[in-house]
Design a protein around this motif. Structure first.
Motif, short mmCIF file in Angstrom:
data_model
loop_
_atom_site.label_atom_id
_atom_site.label_comp_id
_atom_site.label_asym_id
_atom_site.label_seq_id
_atom_site.Cartn_x
_atom_site.Cartn_y
_atom_site.Cartn_z
N LYS A 1 0.74 -1.11 -0.07
CA LYS A 1 -0.15 0.05 -0.04
C LYS A 1 1.05 1.08 0.05
O LYS A 1 2.00 1.12 0.50
CB LYS A 1 -0.94 0.03 1.08
CG LYS A 1 -2.03 -1.23 1.17
CD LYS A 1 -3.24 -0.95 0.30
CE LYS A 1 -4.10 -1.99 0.44
NZ LYS A 1 -5.16 -1.86 -0.54
N PRO A 2 0.55 2.48 -0.71
CA PRO A 2 0.99 3.73 -0.44
C PRO A 2 1.19 4.15 1.02
O PRO A 2 0.20 4.10 1.81
CB PRO A 2 0.42 4.61 -1.33
CG PRO A 2 -0.72 3.77 -2.18
CD PRO A 2 -1.11 2.53 -1.34
N ILE A 3 2.19 4.64 1.43
CA ILE A 3 2.71 4.86 2.72
C ILE A 3 2.25 6.44 3.05
O ILE A 3 2.87 7.29 2.44
CB ILE A 3 4.12 4.71 3.18
CG1 ILE A 3 4.49 3.17 2.98
CG2 ILE A 3 4.36 4.77 4.63
CD1 ILE A 3 3.65 2.13 3.54
N THR A 4 1.15 6.51 3.82
CA THR A 4 1.15 7.83 4.39
C THR A 4 0.70 7.55 5.93
O THR A 4 0.64 6.52 6.46
CB THR A 4 -0.28 8.36 4.06
OG1 THR A 4 -1.60 7.35 4.30
CG2 THR A 4 -0.55 8.27 2.36
N GLY A 5 0.67 8.89 6.69
CA GLY A 5 0.53 8.69 7.97
C GLY A 5 -1.02 8.08 8.47
O GLY A 5 -1.17 7.54 9.27
N GLN A 6 -1.85 8.65 7.65
CA GLN A 6 -3.33 8.17 7.71
C GLN A 6 -3.10 6.47 7.81
O GLN A 6 -3.95 5.83 8.72
CB GLN A 6 -4.19 8.44 7.00
CG GLN A 6 -5.71 7.96 6.98
CD GLN A 6 -6.36 8.43 8.03
OE1 GLN A 6 -6.55 9.63 8.42
NE2 GLN A 6 -6.77 7.49 9.10
N PHE A 7 -2.50 6.06 6.56
CA PHE A 7 -2.45 4.49 6.57
C PHE A 7 -1.77 3.80 7.61
O PHE A 7 -2.18 2.77 8.10
CB PHE A 7 -1.79 4.09 5.16
CG PHE A 7 -1.41 2.64 5.00
CD1 PHE A 7 -2.18 1.91 4.82
CD2 PHE A 7 0.18 2.25 5.18
CE1 PHE A 7 -1.87 0.46 4.85
CE2 PHE A 7 0.49 1.21 5.23
CZ PHE A 7 -0.54 -0.03 4.82
N LEU A 8 -0.48 4.25 8.14
CA LEU A 8 0.13 3.95 9.33
C LEU A 8 -0.86 3.72 10.39
O LEU A 8 -0.49 2.93 11.55
CB LEU A 8 1.34 4.60 9.45
CG LEU A 8 2.46 4.36 8.39
CD1 LEU A 8 3.76 5.13 8.57
CD2 LEU A 8 2.66 2.86 8.18
N PHE A 9 -1.59 4.77 10.75
CA PHE A 9 -2.55 4.79 11.86
C PHE A 9 -3.43 3.80 11.70
O PHE A 9 -3.80 3.09 12.93
CB PHE A 9 -3.08 6.18 11.84
CG PHE A 9 -3.90 6.29 13.02
CD1 PHE A 9 -3.57 6.78 14.40
CD2 PHE A 9 -5.21 6.13 12.85
CE1 PHE A 9 -4.31 6.60 15.63
CE2 PHE A 9 -6.33 6.19 13.96
CZ PHE A 9 -5.63 6.66 15.43
N ASP A 10 -4.10 3.69 10.54
CA ASP A 10 -5.26 2.85 10.21
C ASP A 10 -4.50 1.37 10.54
O ASP A 10 -5.19 0.41 11.15
CB ASP A 10 -5.72 2.62 9.00
CG ASP A 10 -6.65 4.21 8.82
OD1 ASP A 10 -6.95 4.65 9.73
OD2 ASP A 10 -6.92 4.36 7.59
#
Length: 595
Positions: free
Chosen positions: A385-394
């Protein structure tokens, strides 16, 4: 010095000064909807801090099991813990006395002098090692010169007496309102050089290590934010067992070198081939040991892993430990049973018994096993998956995948995250924490140890419900957990099967019949042995002081309890069971109301 030696020295010192020893209360507070866990030694004593007479008198000493999750992300250094033990001595004041503490009680002079004596004469800290802090004063309360003068009388020079505001030298209230006041804290100078010309005990550089805190509860914070003088003045002190054992044993800031942790660390070293002395291994080993110790005590207190409240905290602790086991190649299936047995061995003379091992490690092991597939799933998503702050939090929220593990793995794969992603993650975490605090405020409304009229009635109704269930379901029923708000009661009890509609209806009818009789509720202080002999209800495994309060409702109910209760059953109103459900393996839960 071992932890056992410290506990006994502390007890003996204060018993020689007229204090009565009381056992540790459960990690799961009874009838306190404002907190998930007992986080301080004062929690079980709140009714007495608010004016109820204690069966053992005004001077009390204890060592209390505590659990705090505020600093869970800081665990990994040498001195942060989730589960810990707190030594404490109390003077329970007298609101009818002009001085506020009355005959048999004491105030700042005695509390500070005894703290100094214990530190220097019993623990053998040098006089020159001590620095102390006092409250500097503000618009709510004056500068605490009274405490400072006591310290000066003990030859602590003024230059070693520091004054700070509420952030550093004010304790409480735990909830939005309640008893609170200035404190005086004691620090040991480790001998390290000052980090700056402004270095003092409020600094976190490690030069000064806090060892004790004397709290002087002389104010009550009201709902409108005012601080009003208390008629009853209480002394409440706290000293962390882990910290003091480390300091007296020469381990400085590393509590994990003490007898409370090192046997478990040796098992990790043996099974993983990794040495605790290697700097890169210290943090993950400390997290494993701390979190597993906390998990053992939570399961022993009747908590099981879940996605709600206490169960969620337990699940998070086990999963964080499991991640670190995987990083260090610690075989969880072999390690968890052995480590649980070792933890129980360490505390078997204080809180736990050997039989607990057979019930505890399967629960912790099963949770760790169930987490492995989720961990692999998170690993796969991290790669694709693309790495974003939102993704890492989810990823962290959904799969329990720690942010630091994501960072470590991405760095190993040559894709380190940048500052922008870190800030996005932090922003989302803060937003979630704020939502959780708001939700918790609604979920646990009622305030610390709420003694309002309605909560008191529901507390009495809980006793009636337990007695009714024992008559309808069987004598094996006892309180395995309780939570009371101003709106309803919740009662947990051991039972393998769901209760039938007929059983629930009969229990509800019995309670309402007792209410209709308008029987008086009596209280008698007696020896615990006598209470047991007379058949008063207790919680299996719970430790009780030598003298206890026994509340009786005719011949229907007799329970050892701290109170408070209604005066007559007829004041309760109509009792209604609104829900019955499972609350973990072999435990059922009932919600009920009064109207």
């Amino acid at each position: 010095m071992t932890a056992k030696e410290l506990r006994e020295k502390y007890f003996r010192f204060f018993e020689e000064r007229g204090h009565k020893r009381i056992p540790s209360a459960s990690l799961v507070p009874e009838n306190d909807p404002s907190v998930l866990f007992t986080t301080a030694g004062m929690h079980p004593l709140v009714p007495y801090l608010l004016g109820q007479p204690h069966p053992l008198g005004k001077r009390i000493v204890s060592v209390q099991k505590c659990l705090r999750t505020d600093d869970i992300d800081n665990v990994g250094d040498g001195f942060h813990h989730t589960f810990f033990e707190m030594l404490g001595n109390w003077s329970l004041g007298d609101p009818a006395s002009p001085c506020g503490f009355g005959q048999g009680g004491y105030w700042k002079k005695e509390a500070i002098e005894w703290s100094y004596e214990f530190l220097t004469k019993i623990l053998n800290f040098g006089h020159d090692q001590l620095s102390v802090t006092c409250f500097s004063g503000d618009g709510d309360a004056p500068k605490d010169e009274e405490s400072a003068r006591v310290w000066e009388s003990l030859n602590i020079p003024r230059k070693k007496i520091y004054f700070f505001g509420k952030k550093e030298n004010w304790w409480g209230p735990v909830g939005a309102t309640g008893p609170c006041g200035p404190d005086s804290e004691m620090f040991i100078d480790t001998g390290k050089p000052k980090c700056s010309p402004h270095c003092d005990p409020s600094c976190q550089c490690g030069k000064y290590i806090e060892v004790w805190n004397d709290v002087f509860m002389e104010y009550n914070k009201t709902a409108n934010g005012r601080y009003e003088p208390l008629k009853q003045k209480n002394v409440d002190t706290g000293m962390g067992v882990e910290r003091v054992v480390a300091l007296t044993s020469g381990y400085g800031e590393d509590d994990y070198q003490t007898d409370l942790f090192i046997p478990i660390i040796r098992i990790i070293e043996q099974m993983s081939g990794k040495s605790y002395e290697a700097e890169e291994n210290k943090k993950p080993i400390r997290i494993i040991v701390d979190h597993l110790r906390a998990a053992v005590f939570l399961v022993a207190s009747g908590v099981t892993p879940s996605n709600k409240e206490r169960g969620y905290v337990l699940r998070r602790l086990i999963r964080r430990a499991a991640v670190k086991m995987m990083q260090l190649n610690v075989p969880a299936k072999e390690f968890i049973p052995e480590a649980c047995r070792q933890i129980i061995e360490i505390y078997k003379d204080s809180y736990l018994s050997e039989k607990d091992s057979f019930e505890i490690h399967p629960i912790i092991g099963a949770e760790a096993d169930s987490f492995v597939p989720l961990l692999h799933r998170g690993n796969k998503l991290l790669r694709t998956k693309p790495i974003t702050g939102q993704f890492l939090f989810d990823l962290h929220q959904t799969y329990g995948f720690p942010f630091e593990l994501s960072c470590d793995l991405l760095s190993q794969w040559g894709k380190p995250i940048d500052q922008k992603i870190k800030e996005e993650f932090e922003k989302e975490s803060q937003r979630h924490q704020q939502k959780s605090r708001v939700a918790s405020a609604g979920m646990f409304k009622g305030g610390l140890a709420d003694h309002s009229e309605q909560v008191t009635k529901l507390h009495t109704a809980t006793h009636l419900l337990q007695a009714a269930l024992r008559k309808v379901v069987g004598p094996h029923i006892y309180q395995a957990g309780s939570n009371i708000t101003a709106e309803r009661l919740r009662f947990d009890f051991p039972n393998q099967e769901k209760l039938s509609e007929d059983q629930l209806a009969r229990a509800e009818s019995l309670v309402n019949e007792v209410i209709k009789q308008n029987w008086p509720i009596s209280m008698e202080i007696m020896d615990f042995a006598k209470a047991k002999k007379e058949g008063a209800g207790t919680v299996p495994g719970e430790k009780y002081p030598e003298k206890v309060k026994v509340y009786k409702i005719n011949d229907f109910s007799a329970e050892v309890c701290g109170g408070p209760h209604a005066d007559f059953t007829g004041t309760l109103g109509r009792f209604k069971i609104i829900k019955e459900e499972g609350a973990g393996s072999g435990t059922r839960r009932i919600y009920a109301t009064l109207s």
